[in-house]
Design an enzyme around this catalytic site. Structure first.
Site, PDB file in Angstrom:
ATOM      1  N   HIS A 124       4.354 -16.050   7.635  1.00 36.44           N
ATOM      2  CA  HIS A 124       3.189 -15.305   7.153  1.00 36.44           C
ATOM      3  C   HIS A 124       2.004 -15.605   8.071  1.00 36.44           C
ATOM      4  CE1 HIS A 124       1.002 -13.179   3.947  1.00 36.44           C
ATOM      5  NE2 HIS A 124       0.035 -14.072   4.099  1.00 36.44           N
ATOM      6  N   ASP A 164      -1.874 -14.833   8.655  1.00 34.99           N
ATOM      7  CA  ASP A 164      -3.093 -14.361   8.000  1.00 34.99           C
ATOM      8  C   ASP A 164      -4.170 -14.041   9.021  1.00 34.99           C
ATOM      9  OD1 ASP A 164      -2.613 -14.571   5.104  1.00 34.99           O
ATOM     10  OD2 ASP A 164      -2.299 -16.695   5.547  1.00 34.99           O
ATOM     11  N   MET A 171      -7.857 -12.702   9.723  1.00 28.57           N
ATOM     12  CA  MET A 171      -9.155 -12.545   9.040  1.00 28.57           C
ATOM     13  C   MET A 171     -10.240 -12.226  10.056  1.00 28.57           C
ATOM     14  SD  MET A 171      -8.971 -15.884   6.634  1.00 28.57           S
ATOM     15  CE  MET A 171      -7.512 -16.298   5.672  1.00 28.57           C
TER      16      MET A 171
END
Ligand code: DX5
Ligand code: ZN
Length: 249
Positions: free
Chosen positions: A67, A69, A71
């Site tokens: 995963h 992420d 941002m």
């Protein structure tokens, strides 16, 4: 139709194999059966001084998914990393690269994350009016598509897109930071999503993200989640990664 794999074909034996050959190898999320709980360590919590080693370590420890992420400091009040970081470890792991875009302009960057090696891309329903357009774009690029929602976003916001989605990502913390406490009130929403997915009759993976550890993993599994994102509970585990991952299943 921009997506080469009609959903009504994808989940039936022979057709599934035939379509898999036609599709790029990017559709590896569906290499795993729907009744298998997949673990997706979030690299946000890894030791960045040994990033490549960390990725290889969780892959060797049995995590099917990685995963990632992303941002942008706009959609969430934090900045993480971009395409080059994803690309830097693509050659080190054959895990399903699950890119979670917490950014306000996903359309601009989806092709670049695909080029960097993403297998699956999730974006947030809160940032885009034409959700269908982005799902189609992700499919056209040869990836599976996911949609996510913040803890306070009404369930209704994502339901219209179930017929096209490959994965629904339920945030069990406010997006933006790792290491937060699990929001228990999300359990009833996960259960509702599981019911809607079952009613839809499609293999849509139900992913949860935020505060997932052994205890909360058990709760979300019992509500029907089958892809578990875990940052702190894997990368900051006391024991080895395999044990931490096995505890989540
Ligand atoms: C939060 C991220 C999560 C986060 C999870 O915005 O989407 O993936 O890394 O971290 P833990 O498992 O530590 O709550
Ligand atoms: Zn995430």
């Amino acid at each position: 139709m921009p997506f080469a794999c009609p959903s009504f074909l994808r989940f039936t034996g022979v057709e599934n194999n035939r379509m898999s050959e036609k599709l790029s190898n990017r559709h590896r999320l569906f290499d795993y059966p729907a009744d298998r709980v997949l673990v997706a360590p979030s690299v946000l919590a890894c030791d960045w001084t040994h990033f490549g080693d960390e990725v290889q370590a969780v892959a060797s420890a049995g995590a099917e998914v990685l995963h990632l992420d992303v941002m942008d400091g706009h959609f969430v009040p934090n900045i993480s990393f971009g395409m080059d970081v994803v690309k830097s470890v693509r050659g080190l792991s054959d895990q399903v690269f699950d890119v979670h875009l917490m950014i306000t302009d996903p359309r601009k960057y989806i092709p670049r994350f695909v080029a960097a090696g993403a297998d699956h891309i999730t974006f947030h329903v809160e940032v885009w009016d034409d959700v269908d357009e982005l799902i189609d774009l992700i499919h056209a690029q040869g990836c599976t598509a996911g949609l996510s929602l913040r803890p306070a976003t009404p369930i209704d916001a994502v339901l219209p897109f179930l017929p096209k989605l490959d994965m629904l990502l339920v945030m069990t913390v406010e997006p933006g930071f790792g290491g937060q406490s699990f929001h228990g009130e999300q359990l009833s929403r996960i259960l509702k999503f599981r019911q809607f997915i079952d009613q839809a009759g499609r293999d849509i993976r139900l992913e949860v993200d935020g505060g997932i550890a052994e205890d909360t993993a058990s709760l979300v599994r019992s509500c029907g989640a089958n892809v578990l994102v875990a940052g702190s509970s894997v990368f900051r585990a006391k024991g080895d990664y395999r044990n931490a991952i096995d505890c989540l299943r």
